[in-house]
Write an enzyme that holds these catalytic residues in place. Sequence first.
Site, PDB file in Angstrom:
ATOM      1  N   ASP A   1       2.006 -15.932   6.380  1.00 47.82           N
ATOM      2  CA  ASP A   1       1.420 -17.148   6.139  1.00 47.82           C
ATOM      3  C   ASP A   1       1.549 -17.606   4.829  1.00 47.82           C
ATOM      4  O   ASP A   1       1.912 -18.576   4.455  1.00 47.82           O
ATOM      5  CB  ASP A   1       0.134 -17.367   6.620  1.00 47.82           C
TER       6      ASP A   1
ATOM      7  N   ARG B   1       5.133  11.256  -2.061  1.00 44.41           N
ATOM      8  CA  ARG B   1       4.823  10.798  -0.972  1.00 44.41           C
ATOM      9  C   ARG B   1       6.183  10.958  -0.047  1.00 44.41           C
ATOM     10  O   ARG B   1       7.020  10.149  -0.036  1.00 44.41           O
ATOM     11  CB  ARG B   1       4.379   9.411  -0.861  1.00 44.41           C
TER      12      ARG B   1
ATOM     13  N   ASN C   1       8.032  -5.644  -0.804  1.00 42.11           N
ATOM     14  CA  ASN C   1       8.017  -4.319  -0.012  1.00 42.11           C
ATOM     15  C   ASN C   1       6.467  -4.310   0.235  1.00 42.11           C
ATOM     16  O   ASN C   1       5.706  -3.856  -0.484  1.00 42.11           O
ATOM     17  CB  ASN C   1       8.686  -3.236  -0.644  1.00 42.11           C
TER      18      ASN C   1
ATOM     19  N   ARG D   1      13.147   4.341  12.376  1.00 42.59           N
ATOM     20  CA  ARG D   1      11.980   5.095  12.418  1.00 42.59           C
ATOM     21  C   ARG D   1      11.056   4.967  13.526  1.00 42.59           C
ATOM     22  O   ARG D   1      11.356   4.363  14.642  1.00 42.59           O
ATOM     23  CB  ARG D   1      10.980   4.930  11.138  1.00 42.59           C
TER      24      ARG D   1
ATOM     25  N   PRO E   1       0.603  -1.247  -0.117  1.00 40.28           N
ATOM     26  CA  PRO E   1      -0.180   0.008   0.012  1.00 40.28           C
ATOM     27  C   PRO E   1       0.761   1.210  -0.200  1.00 40.28           C
ATOM     28  O   PRO E   1       1.992   1.423   0.633  1.00 40.28           O
ATOM     29  CB  PRO E   1      -0.886  -0.131   1.252  1.00 40.28           C
ATOM     30  N   ASN E   2       0.354   2.234  -0.631  1.00 37.13           N
ATOM     31  CA  ASN E   2       0.875   3.589  -0.954  1.00 37.13           C
ATOM     32  C   ASN E   2       2.274   3.731  -1.511  1.00 37.13           C
ATOM     33  O   ASN E   2       2.642   4.787  -1.899  1.00 37.13           O
ATOM     34  CB  ASN E   2       1.155   4.314   0.677  1.00 37.13           C
TER      35      ASN E   2
ATOM     36  N   SER F   1      13.175   2.942   3.323  1.00 40.88           N
ATOM     37  CA  SER F   1      13.676   3.779   4.315  1.00 40.88           C
ATOM     38  C   SER F   1      14.297   2.717   5.287  1.00 40.88           C
ATOM     39  O   SER F   1      13.960   1.579   5.314  1.00 40.88           O
ATOM     40  CB  SER F   1      12.393   4.304   5.305  1.00 40.88           C
TER      41      SER F   1
ATOM     42  N   GLU G   1      13.260  -9.309   1.294  1.00 43.83           N
ATOM     43  CA  GLU G   1      12.365  -8.277   1.756  1.00 43.83           C
ATOM     44  C   GLU G   1      13.151  -6.790   1.456  1.00 43.83           C
ATOM     45  O   GLU G   1      14.343  -6.699   1.740  1.00 43.83           O
ATOM     46  CB  GLU G   1      12.174  -8.300   3.491  1.00 43.83           C
TER      47      GLU G   1
ATOM     48  N   ALA H   1       3.040  -1.009   4.868  1.00 44.61           N
ATOM     49  CA  ALA H   1       2.529  -1.031   6.024  1.00 44.61           C
ATOM     50  C   ALA H   1       2.008  -2.406   6.531  1.00 44.61           C
ATOM     51  O   ALA H   1       2.357  -2.891   7.650  1.00 44.61           O
ATOM     52  CB  ALA H   1       1.429   0.045   6.234  1.00 44.61           C
TER      53      ALA H   1
ATOM     54  N   HIS I   1       4.397  -4.615   8.878  1.00 42.34           N
ATOM     55  CA  HIS I   1       4.149  -4.618  10.376  1.00 42.34           C
ATOM     56  C   HIS I   1       2.849  -5.008  10.763  1.00 42.34           C
ATOM     57  O   HIS I   1       2.594  -4.941  12.003  1.00 42.34           O
ATOM     58  CB  HIS I   1       4.255  -3.152  10.912  1.00 42.34           C
TER      59      HIS I   1
ATOM     60  N   ARG J   1       7.273   0.467  13.469  1.00 42.80           N
ATOM     61  CA  ARG J   1       7.790  -0.097  12.200  1.00 42.80           C
ATOM     62  C   ARG J   1       9.244  -1.087  12.504  1.00 42.80           C
ATOM     63  O   ARG J   1       9.758  -1.432  11.284  1.00 42.80           O
ATOM     64  CB  ARG J   1       8.432   1.220  11.437  1.00 42.80           C
TER      65      ARG J   1
ATOM     66  N   HIS K   1      13.064  -2.454   1.923  1.00 47.77           N
ATOM     67  CA  HIS K   1      12.152  -1.280   2.357  1.00 47.77           C
ATOM     68  C   HIS K   1      13.106   0.024   1.662  1.00 47.77           C
ATOM     69  O   HIS K   1      14.249  -0.021   1.625  1.00 47.77           O
ATOM     70  CB  HIS K   1      12.031  -1.113   3.735  1.00 47.77           C
TER      71      HIS K   1
ATOM     72  N   TYR L   1      11.119   8.851   1.520  1.00 48.36           N
ATOM     73  CA  TYR L   1      11.262   7.792   0.592  1.00 48.36           C
ATOM     74  C   TYR L   1      11.839   8.185  -0.591  1.00 48.36           C
ATOM     75  O   TYR L   1      12.156   7.444  -1.579  1.00 48.36           O
ATOM     76  CB  TYR L   1       9.957   7.491   0.279  1.00 48.36           C
TER      77      TYR L   1
HETATM   78  C1  DQA Z   1       8.405   1.091   3.864  1.00 49.15           C
HETATM   79  C2  DQA Z   1       8.348   1.230   5.477  1.00 49.15           C
HETATM   80  C3  DQA Z   1       7.364   1.086   5.914  1.00 49.15           C
HETATM   81  O1  DQA Z   1       7.127   1.159   7.437  1.00 49.15           O
HETATM   82  C4  DQA Z   1       6.025   1.960   5.455  1.00 49.15           C
HETATM   83  O2  DQA Z   1       4.776   1.606   5.912  1.00 49.15           O
HETATM   84  C5  DQA Z   1       6.043   2.208   3.634  1.00 49.15           C
HETATM   85  C6  DQA Z   1       7.229   1.774   3.063  1.00 49.15           C
HETATM   86  C7  DQA Z   1       9.461   1.394   3.080  1.00 49.15           C
HETATM   87  O3  DQA Z   1       9.670   1.096   1.841  1.00 49.15           O
HETATM   88  O4  DQA Z   1      10.378   2.118   3.730  1.00 49.15           O
HETATM   89  O5  DQA Z   1       4.830   1.969   3.134  1.00 49.15           O
HETATM   90  O6  DQA Z   1       8.046  -0.424   3.474  1.00 49.15           O
END
Ligand code: DQA
Length: 147
Positions: free
Chosen positions: A88, A19, A75, A108, A11-12, A103, A99, A78, A81, A112, A101, A24
């Site tokens: 699963d 953003r 990635n 943070r 998401p996002n 950031s 994995e 959110a 977390h 997170r 990310h 980011y």
């Molecule tokens: C993120 C870190 C997450 O905590 C956050 O909710 C994101 C982006 C990152 O790529 O740094 O949406 O996954």
Amino acid sequence: MSNRILVLNGPNLNLLGEREPDIYGGETLARIEAACVKRAGELGLGVEFRQSNSEGELVDWVQQAKDGFSALMVNAGAYTHTSVALLDALLASDLPIIEVHLSNIHQRDEFRHHSYVSKAARGMICGFGGHGYVLALEAAAKIFEAE
Ligand code: DQA
């Protein structure tokens, strides 16, 4: 046939570029994808990017990934977390999982710091912005070399 990697974005992450650029960076997801496609070509790998704001859709994609893909890069935004459902699905998948990310989640907010995805992942790359995706591709290439 070359190894193909499915890159799942939660998401996002469709909002990258606009953003919270101080956290980011200014790169869009499309630009990160283009950098990955270029590097994947050099490494002799295939790469496919997907993004969803929906937890269920991400779970569906993880379940389907074994048909056609050799590894997953995730990635989960959110959902990293919060999502036991995604964990699963990842645990049920036989594929190597990396994995990513943008950031450094450990610098943070405390909420997170914990990642459900990490429980299923071979390793995690965080804190290098969009370049972390390219680093994750290189990690996948090493995994394929070793197997
Ligand atoms: C993120 C870190 C997450 O905590 C956050 O909710 C994101 C982006 C990152 O790529 O740094 O949406 O996954």
